[in-house]
Design a protein around this motif. Structure first.
Motif, PDB file in Angstrom:
ATOM      1  N   ARG A  99      49.200 -36.104-113.491  1.00 11.67           N
ATOM      2  CA  ARG A  99      50.817 -36.397-114.267  1.00 11.67           C
ATOM      3  C   ARG A  99      51.683 -35.104-113.797  1.00 11.67           C
ATOM      4  O   ARG A  99      52.751 -34.923-113.457  1.00 11.67           O
ATOM      5  CB  ARG A  99      51.177 -36.693-115.611  1.00 11.67           C
ATOM      6  CG  ARG A  99      51.099 -38.022-115.312  1.00 11.67           C
ATOM      7  CD  ARG A  99      50.544 -38.353-117.641  1.00 11.67           C
ATOM      8  NE  ARG A  99      49.472 -37.406-118.044  1.00 11.67           N
ATOM      9  CZ  ARG A  99      49.722 -37.837-119.305  1.00 11.67           C
ATOM     10  NH1 ARG A  99      49.986 -38.479-119.983  1.00 11.67           N
ATOM     11  NH2 ARG A  99      48.592 -36.508-119.529  1.00 11.67           N
ATOM     12  N   HIS A 133      47.655 -42.358-111.837  1.00 16.47           N
ATOM     13  CA  HIS A 133      48.993 -42.109-112.284  1.00 16.47           C
ATOM     14  C   HIS A 133      50.569 -43.132-111.458  1.00 16.47           C
ATOM     15  O   HIS A 133      51.346 -43.442-112.056  1.00 16.47           O
ATOM     16  CB  HIS A 133      49.464 -40.712-112.627  1.00 16.47           C
ATOM     17  CG  HIS A 133      51.491 -40.671-113.719  1.00 16.47           C
ATOM     18  ND1 HIS A 133      51.451 -41.731-114.581  1.00 16.47           N
ATOM     19  CD2 HIS A 133      52.492 -40.028-113.241  1.00 16.47           C
ATOM     20  CE1 HIS A 133      52.911 -41.633-114.853  1.00 16.47           C
ATOM     21  NE2 HIS A 133      52.739 -40.432-114.378  1.00 16.47           N
ATOM     22  N   ASP A 172      58.444 -47.847-120.348  1.00 13.58           N
ATOM     23  CA  ASP A 172      58.806 -46.577-118.709  1.00 13.58           C
ATOM     24  C   ASP A 172      59.801 -47.585-118.051  1.00 13.58           C
ATOM     25  O   ASP A 172      58.928 -48.422-117.505  1.00 13.58           O
ATOM     26  CB  ASP A 172      58.819 -45.976-119.063  1.00 13.58           C
ATOM     27  CG  ASP A 172      57.342 -45.271-119.049  1.00 13.58           C
ATOM     28  OD1 ASP A 172      57.067 -45.653-118.208  1.00 13.58           O
ATOM     29  OD2 ASP A 172      56.708 -44.644-118.973  1.00 13.58           O
ATOM     30  N   ASN A 175      56.802 -48.219-115.310  1.00 15.34           N
ATOM     31  CA  ASN A 175      55.898 -48.686-115.728  1.00 15.34           C
ATOM     32  C   ASN A 175      56.194 -50.585-115.051  1.00 15.34           C
ATOM     33  O   ASN A 175      55.457 -51.597-115.108  1.00 15.34           O
ATOM     34  CB  ASN A 175      54.738 -48.878-116.508  1.00 15.34           C
ATOM     35  CG  ASN A 175      54.405 -48.166-116.871  1.00 15.34           C
ATOM     36  OD1 ASN A 175      52.701 -48.522-115.746  1.00 15.34           O
ATOM     37  ND2 ASN A 175      54.066 -47.030-117.679  1.00 15.34           N
ATOM     38  N   LYS A 195      62.766 -45.171-122.079  1.00 13.51           N
ATOM     39  CA  LYS A 195      62.418 -43.574-122.828  1.00 13.51           C
ATOM     40  C   LYS A 195      63.396 -42.302-122.181  1.00 13.51           C
ATOM     41  O   LYS A 195      63.234 -42.727-121.107  1.00 13.51           O
ATOM     42  CB  LYS A 195      61.112 -44.142-122.619  1.00 13.51           C
ATOM     43  CG  LYS A 195      60.169 -42.715-122.069  1.00 13.51           C
ATOM     44  CD  LYS A 195      58.020 -42.858-122.043  1.00 13.51           C
ATOM     45  CE  LYS A 195      57.902 -42.331-120.843  1.00 13.51           C
ATOM     46  NZ  LYS A 195      56.446 -41.762-120.376  1.00 13.51           N
ATOM     47  N   ARG A 197      61.830 -38.461-122.721  1.00 11.38           N
ATOM     48  CA  ARG A 197      61.100 -37.303-122.759  1.00 11.38           C
ATOM     49  C   ARG A 197      61.388 -35.960-123.498  1.00 11.38           C
ATOM     50  O   ARG A 197      62.074 -35.708-122.761  1.00 11.38           O
ATOM     51  CB  ARG A 197      59.726 -37.263-121.664  1.00 11.38           C
ATOM     52  CG  ARG A 197      58.365 -36.507-122.370  1.00 11.38           C
ATOM     53  CD  ARG A 197      57.344 -36.710-121.382  1.00 11.38           C
ATOM     54  NE  ARG A 197      56.662 -37.616-121.134  1.00 11.38           N
ATOM     55  CZ  ARG A 197      55.434 -38.265-121.978  1.00 11.38           C
ATOM     56  NH1 ARG A 197      55.450 -37.266-123.246  1.00 11.38           N
ATOM     57  NH2 ARG A 197      55.165 -38.941-122.356  1.00 11.38           N
ATOM     58  N   ASP A 221      50.265 -50.053-120.173  1.00 10.13           N
ATOM     59  CA  ASP A 221      50.645 -49.016-119.005  1.00 10.13           C
ATOM     60  C   ASP A 221      50.086 -48.449-118.699  1.00 10.13           C
ATOM     61  O   ASP A 221      48.389 -48.748-118.408  1.00 10.13           O
ATOM     62  CB  ASP A 221      51.355 -48.157-120.512  1.00 10.13           C
ATOM     63  CG  ASP A 221      52.037 -46.111-120.294  1.00 10.13           C
ATOM     64  OD1 ASP A 221      51.997 -46.550-118.970  1.00 10.13           O
ATOM     65  OD2 ASP A 221      52.580 -45.850-120.922  1.00 10.13           O
ATOM     66  N   ASP A 222      49.685 -47.158-117.707  1.00  3.56           N
ATOM     67  CA  ASP A 222      48.352 -46.886-117.042  1.00  3.56           C
ATOM     68  C   ASP A 222      47.582 -45.728-118.288  1.00  3.56           C
ATOM     69  O   ASP A 222      46.261 -45.807-118.059  1.00  3.56           O
ATOM     70  CB  ASP A 222      48.721 -46.215-115.744  1.00  3.56           C
ATOM     71  CG  ASP A 222      49.861 -44.991-115.853  1.00  3.56           C
ATOM     72  OD1 ASP A 222      50.505 -44.906-116.569  1.00  3.56           O
ATOM     73  OD2 ASP A 222      49.727 -44.134-115.269  1.00  3.56           O
ATOM     74  N   ILE A 223      48.624 -44.704-119.330  1.00  7.20           N
ATOM     75  CA  ILE A 223      47.644 -43.948-119.758  1.00  7.20           C
ATOM     76  C   ILE A 223      47.886 -44.365-121.055  1.00  7.20           C
ATOM     77  O   ILE A 223      49.838 -44.418-121.663  1.00  7.20           O
ATOM     78  CB  ILE A 223      47.829 -42.625-119.475  1.00  7.20           C
ATOM     79  CG1 ILE A 223      47.625 -42.218-117.547  1.00  7.20           C
ATOM     80  CG2 ILE A 223      47.478 -41.065-120.063  1.00  7.20           C
ATOM     81  CD1 ILE A 223      47.669 -41.307-116.897  1.00  7.20           C
ATOM     82  N   ALA A 225      48.318 -41.273-123.746  1.00  7.46           N
ATOM     83  CA  ALA A 225      48.000 -39.915-123.655  1.00  7.46           C
ATOM     84  C   ALA A 225      47.989 -39.735-125.508  1.00  7.46           C
ATOM     85  O   ALA A 225      46.695 -39.723-126.921  1.00  7.46           O
ATOM     86  CB  ALA A 225      48.904 -39.259-122.886  1.00  7.46           C
ATOM     87  N   THR A 226      49.739 -38.842-125.880  1.00 11.46           N
ATOM     88  CA  THR A 226      49.494 -39.296-127.242  1.00 11.46           C
ATOM     89  C   THR A 226      50.354 -39.902-127.881  1.00 11.46           C
ATOM     90  O   THR A 226      50.163 -40.169-128.858  1.00 11.46           O
ATOM     91  CB  THR A 226      50.189 -37.725-127.619  1.00 11.46           C
ATOM     92  OG1 THR A 226      51.717 -38.053-126.533  1.00 11.46           O
ATOM     93  CG2 THR A 226      50.028 -36.945-126.210  1.00 11.46           C
ATOM     94  N   ALA A 227      49.592 -41.249-126.866  1.00  9.68           N
ATOM     95  CA  ALA A 227      50.167 -42.437-127.503  1.00  9.68           C
ATOM     96  C   ALA A 227      52.374 -42.346-128.000  1.00  9.68           C
ATOM     97  O   ALA A 227      53.052 -43.196-128.591  1.00  9.68           O
ATOM     98  CB  ALA A 227      49.558 -43.007-128.682  1.00  9.68           C
ATOM     99  N   GLY A 228      52.962 -41.496-127.644  1.00  2.00           N
ATOM    100  CA  GLY A 228      54.127 -41.241-128.017  1.00  2.00           C
ATOM    101  C   GLY A 228      54.652 -42.459-127.346  1.00  2.00           C
ATOM    102  O   GLY A 228      55.718 -42.497-127.827  1.00  2.00           O
ATOM    103  N   THR A 229      54.281 -42.574-125.909  1.00  2.00           N
ATOM    104  CA  THR A 229      55.156 -43.313-125.536  1.00  2.00           C
ATOM    105  C   THR A 229      54.957 -45.252-125.443  1.00  2.00           C
ATOM    106  O   THR A 229      55.996 -46.016-125.445  1.00  2.00           O
ATOM    107  CB  THR A 229      54.966 -43.901-123.606  1.00  2.00           C
ATOM    108  OG1 THR A 229      54.960 -42.297-123.048  1.00  2.00           O
ATOM    109  CG2 THR A 229      55.464 -44.867-122.798  1.00  2.00           C
TER     110      THR A 229
HETATM  111  C1  R5P Z   1      54.153 -42.184-118.547  1.00  2.00           C
HETATM  112  O1  R5P Z   1      55.041 -42.536-117.188  1.00  2.00           O
HETATM  113  C2  R5P Z   1      53.148 -42.855-118.230  1.00  2.00           C
HETATM  114  O2  R5P Z   1      52.999 -43.776-117.578  1.00  2.00           O
HETATM  115  C3  R5P Z   1      52.196 -42.759-119.846  1.00  2.00           C
HETATM  116  O3  R5P Z   1      53.559 -44.193-120.423  1.00  2.00           O
HETATM  117  C4  R5P Z   1      52.055 -41.882-119.959  1.00  2.00           C
HETATM  118  O4  R5P Z   1      52.042 -40.642-119.423  1.00  2.00           O
HETATM  119  C5  R5P Z   1      51.494 -42.421-121.410  1.00  2.00           C
HETATM  120  O5  R5P Z   1      52.125 -40.861-122.523  1.00  2.00           O
HETATM  121  P1  R5P Z   1      52.490 -40.367-123.754  1.00  2.00           P
HETATM  122  O6  R5P Z   1      51.439 -41.704-124.330  1.00  2.00           O
HETATM  123  O7  R5P Z   1      51.937 -39.068-124.494  1.00  2.00           O
HETATM  124  O8  R5P Z   1      53.184 -40.906-124.398  1.00  2.00           O
END
Ligand code: R5P
Length: 317
Positions: A99, A133, A172, A175, A195, A197, A221-223, A225-229
């Motif tokens: 990222r 990513h 977002d 994606n 969204k 950030r 989603d691809d990732i 991470a903190t699940a905020g998205t």
């Molecule tokens: C963002 O552009 C990626 O596609 C993921 O949505 C993002 O990296 C997820 O990160 P987090 O879970 O911390 O929101």
């Protein structure tokens, strides 16, 4: 499956279960290696198998602890090169630092490019990875990159569920293409969440393009991470009248507040793949399900080894 002993699969310490699954698919044993530490904490790697002239693959996700797994991969690559392997493929199911792929403000590095450079300098001849990513990260490497996608296993899982009245939601704008591919594969409608950030940990979902009221949501989603998205998008679609909400993502990092956030969010199921092993805490969360990419990686490794087409694997996506 016939594979001669010219093929060797080694595992780093990030994800030995996945490496084992790949070997099981290929019907071969894992390459012998001793991974140890010197008293000062430095990693020490010694191959226990002869690799001279062999086609070698090292499976290592650069997941948490990211720098430690990355360093171990680099040492592994150097070790294989100095042991005269014929060809070395770095199999990086989850590529950390992906990222950090651009200078979006002054005085910041492009760490994804730096990592690509050092992996190549350490001795990788090829890279095999899953859902970078951004697909254009392949261009950060000047060696061949086979870029697979977890969408294959995820969309098969959701297709078998036959979700009625489906809307695929992109959490977002980044994606949208992925969500559109899910719609092609599974049917249903498409919706997009906008969204913002606020920080590395906090995002705010403020608007939806498309209709979610009364529908069952698959958010992709691809990732995570903190699940905020995904959590802020899930809260918004529920506010707008969505019924069941499932999330499908390739890489489940579950860092920081991720599990607490998911517990407070109206999500019925979170499906990820085993590119990253689940943390002990995440294993206790009943709504998280893990699908394996071992067979997909194994089939791809077999094809690379035999110089066969890899892209034909993905014609169904
Ligand atoms: C963002 O552009 C990626 O596609 C993921 O949505 C993002 O990296 C997820 O990160 P987090 O879970 O911390 O929101």
């Amino acid at each position: 499956m016939f594979l001669n002993d010219n093929l060797k699969i080694f595992s780093g310490s990030s994800n030995p279960e996945l490496a084992g699954g790949v070997c099981k698919y290929l019907g071969i044993g894992l390459g012998g290696v001793k991974i140890d530490r010197f008293p000062d904490g430095e990693k020490a790697i010694k191959l226990e198998d002869d690799v001279r002239g062999r086609d070698c693959f090292v499976v290592q996700s650069t997941c948490i602890p990211v720098d430690e797994h990355l360093m171990e991969l680099l040492i592994y690559l150097d070790c294989l090169r100095r042991a005269s392997a014929n060809r070395i493929t770095a199999v990086i199911p989850y590529f950390g630092y992906a990222r950090q792929d651009r200078k979006d403000e002054g005085r910041v590095p492009i760490t994804a490019k730096l990592v690509a450079n050092i992996i190549t300098a350490a001795g990788a001849d090829r890279v095999l990875t899953i859902d970078l990513h951004a697909a254009q990260l392949q261009g950060f490497f000047d060696i061949p990159v086979d870029h697979l996608t977890g969408e294959l296993v995820l969309s098969e899982y959701f297709r078998d569920k036959n979700i009625a009245n489906l809307v695929v939601v992109s959490p977002d704008v980044g994606n949208i293409k992925m969500a559109a591919r899910y719609v092609r594969h599974l049917g249903g409608d498409l919706a997009i969440v906008h969204k913002r950030r606020v920080s590395g940990e906090r995002v705010e979902a403020d608007e939806i393009i498309g209709e979610v009221e009364g529908k069952n949501v698959l958010m992709c989603d691809d990732i995570i991470a903190t699940a905020g998205t995904v959590c802020s998008a899930a809260n918004l679609v529920r506010e707008r009248g969505a019924k069941r909400i499932c999330i499908g993502a390739t890489h489940g990092i579950f860092a920081g507040q991720a599990l607490e956030r998911l517990a407070k969010t109206p999500v019925d199921e979170v499906v990820v793949t085993d590119t990253i092993p689940l943390t002990e805490e995440a294993k206790n969360v009943g709504s998280i399900k893990v699908l394996s990419v071992a067979a997909m990686l194994g089939e791809t490794i077999k094809r690379i080894h035999r110089n066969e087409s890899v892209s034909s694997l993905f014609n169904s996506i």
